[in-house]
Design a protein around this motif. Structure first.
Motif, short mmCIF file in Angstrom:
data_model
loop_
_atom_site.label_atom_id
_atom_site.label_comp_id
_atom_site.label_asym_id
_atom_site.label_seq_id
_atom_site.Cartn_x
_atom_site.Cartn_y
_atom_site.Cartn_z
N TYR A 204 0.83 -1.20 0.00
CA TYR A 204 0.00 0.00 0.00
C TYR A 204 0.86 1.26 0.00
O TYR A 204 0.55 2.24 -0.68
CB TYR A 204 -0.92 -0.02 1.22
N ARG A 205 1.94 1.23 0.76
CA ARG A 205 2.86 2.37 0.77
C ARG A 205 3.53 2.53 -0.59
O ARG A 205 3.74 3.65 -1.06
CB ARG A 205 3.92 2.17 1.86
N ALA A 206 3.87 1.41 -1.23
CA ALA A 206 4.47 1.49 -2.55
C ALA A 206 3.50 2.09 -3.56
O ALA A 206 3.87 2.90 -4.41
CB ALA A 206 4.92 0.10 -3.01
N MET A 207 2.22 1.70 -3.46
CA MET A 207 1.21 2.26 -4.34
C MET A 207 1.04 3.76 -4.10
O MET A 207 0.81 4.53 -5.04
CB MET A 207 -0.11 1.53 -4.14
N ALA A 208 1.14 4.17 -2.84
CA ALA A 208 1.01 5.59 -2.52
C ALA A 208 2.14 6.40 -3.16
O ALA A 208 1.91 7.48 -3.73
CB ALA A 208 0.99 5.79 -1.01
N ASN A 209 3.37 5.88 -3.08
CA ASN A 209 4.49 6.58 -3.71
C ASN A 209 4.34 6.62 -5.23
O ASN A 209 4.65 7.63 -5.87
CB ASN A 209 5.80 5.88 -3.34
N THR A 210 3.84 5.53 -5.80
CA THR A 210 3.63 5.49 -7.24
C THR A 210 2.53 6.46 -7.66
O THR A 210 2.64 7.14 -8.69
CB THR A 210 3.26 4.07 -7.69
N ALA A 211 1.45 6.53 -6.86
CA ALA A 211 0.36 7.46 -7.16
C ALA A 211 0.85 8.90 -7.11
O ALA A 211 0.42 9.74 -7.91
CB ALA A 211 -0.78 7.26 -6.17
N ALA A 212 1.74 9.21 -6.17
CA ALA A 212 2.30 10.56 -6.09
C ALA A 212 3.10 10.89 -7.35
O ALA A 212 3.02 12.01 -7.87
CB ALA A 212 3.17 10.69 -4.85
N ASP A 213 3.88 9.92 -7.84
CA ASP A 213 4.65 10.14 -9.06
C ASP A 213 3.73 10.33 -10.26
O ASP A 213 3.97 11.18 -11.11
CB ASP A 213 5.60 8.96 -9.29
N LEU A 214 2.66 9.53 -10.33
CA LEU A 214 1.70 9.67 -11.42
C LEU A 214 1.02 11.04 -11.38
O LEU A 214 0.80 11.67 -12.43
CB LEU A 214 0.65 8.57 -11.34
#
Length: 275
Positions: A204-214
């Motif tokens: 979930y944390r990895a997805m959050a970082n990816t969403a921020a980059d997107l």
């Protein structure tokens, strides 16, 4: 200065305007930029740093070394005690050079990030890890990025994590890569800032970082007047993490996750992100 445009006429006219204001020289089509070799192809461009990689091997006296198929051992385990390097400046110089090499080498991102965490006090064991990366580099000198113009303008990303992968701190490793159509435009592989108590939390944390980059890339494309045909898509292989985004109810096993990371759920709810 590197100038690009949608047509040759536009670039030429812009260069003429700049020439009226500044003393400058047109070097023609780009072939090298910031140690990146740029080669035109029938479908786009090929970006590589083969010459720079060879320079790193020469600096390390490993031009004639035996290549390795992977940059790091899959079952890597470091000893608790190891002999410190007599001259850590050489280690720091090589690792620093390898960090710049990741500009066109996503395959080196994780391994270089891993050895860079020992810059303050490198040991003989850490130097062996760097030598392993250099041996992998020897066998992949021609590897680079191919950027094609024949692609769609859809933004997507793939997110993954290696839960509690660090044997010392037990922190998880976040990894993601972002694509514009079929072209990879950003990537990351590094340890998370906090310890995750479950694989779901790490994902979930990895997805959050990816969403921020997107989100950041969406703003950049909007400023460049590049229209997106659809909302960005985020891919993840963890079912529990995906359920946390879809289900607005806080389960007992997810209450301990910091609220800052729940913005990815809000992005999905607002239609700014698809997963």
């Amino acid at each position: 200065m590197l100038l690009i445009g949608s047509s040759t006429e536009l670039v030429t006219s812009f260069i003429q305007i700049l020439s009226c204001e500044f003393s400058m020289k047109d070097l023609g089509p780009v072939h090298h930029f910031l140690r990146v070799e740029i080669s035109p192809t029938s479908e786009g461009l090929h970006l590589s740093q083969s010459h720079y990689a060879l320079t790193i091997l020469e600096r390390s006296n490993m031009v004639d070394c035996k290549p390795m198929p992977t940059p790091l051992d899959v079952k890597l385990k470091l000893p608790n005690l190891a002999t410190p390097l007599a001259d850590p400046s050489f280690y720091r110089g090589i690792v620093g050079a390898l960090q710049y090499l990741t500009l066109t080498r996503p395959d080196l991102s994780y391994s270089v990030n891993y050895v860079s965490q020992f810059m303050h006090a490198p040991t003989v064991v850490h130097m062996k890890l760097v030598h392993r990366i250099l041996r992998y580099l020897k066998g992949t000198l021609s590897t680079g990025l191919h950027v094609t113009s024949q692609t769609t303008l859809t933004l997507s990303a793939f997110s993954d994590t290696d839960w509690a992968s660090c044997p010392t701190t037990r922190r998880s490793t976040t990894g993601y890569c972002t694509f514009l159509g079929s072209n990879i435009i950003s990537w990351c592989a590094k340890k998370q800032h906090t310890i995750s108590r479950s694989s779901t939390e790490a994902e979930y944390r990895a997805m959050a970082n990816t969403a921020a980059d997107l989100t950041w890339l969406t703003y950049i494309l909007r400023d460049l007047h590049v229209p997106l045909s659809s909302s960005p898509t985020l891919y993840c292989d963890n079912i529990s993490a995906l359920y946390m985004i879809i289900n607005p109810v806080f389960h007992a096993r997810s209450k301990h996750i910091e609220l800052d990371y729940h913005f990815v759920r809000e992005c999905v709810a607002l239609g700014l992100l698809v997963n």
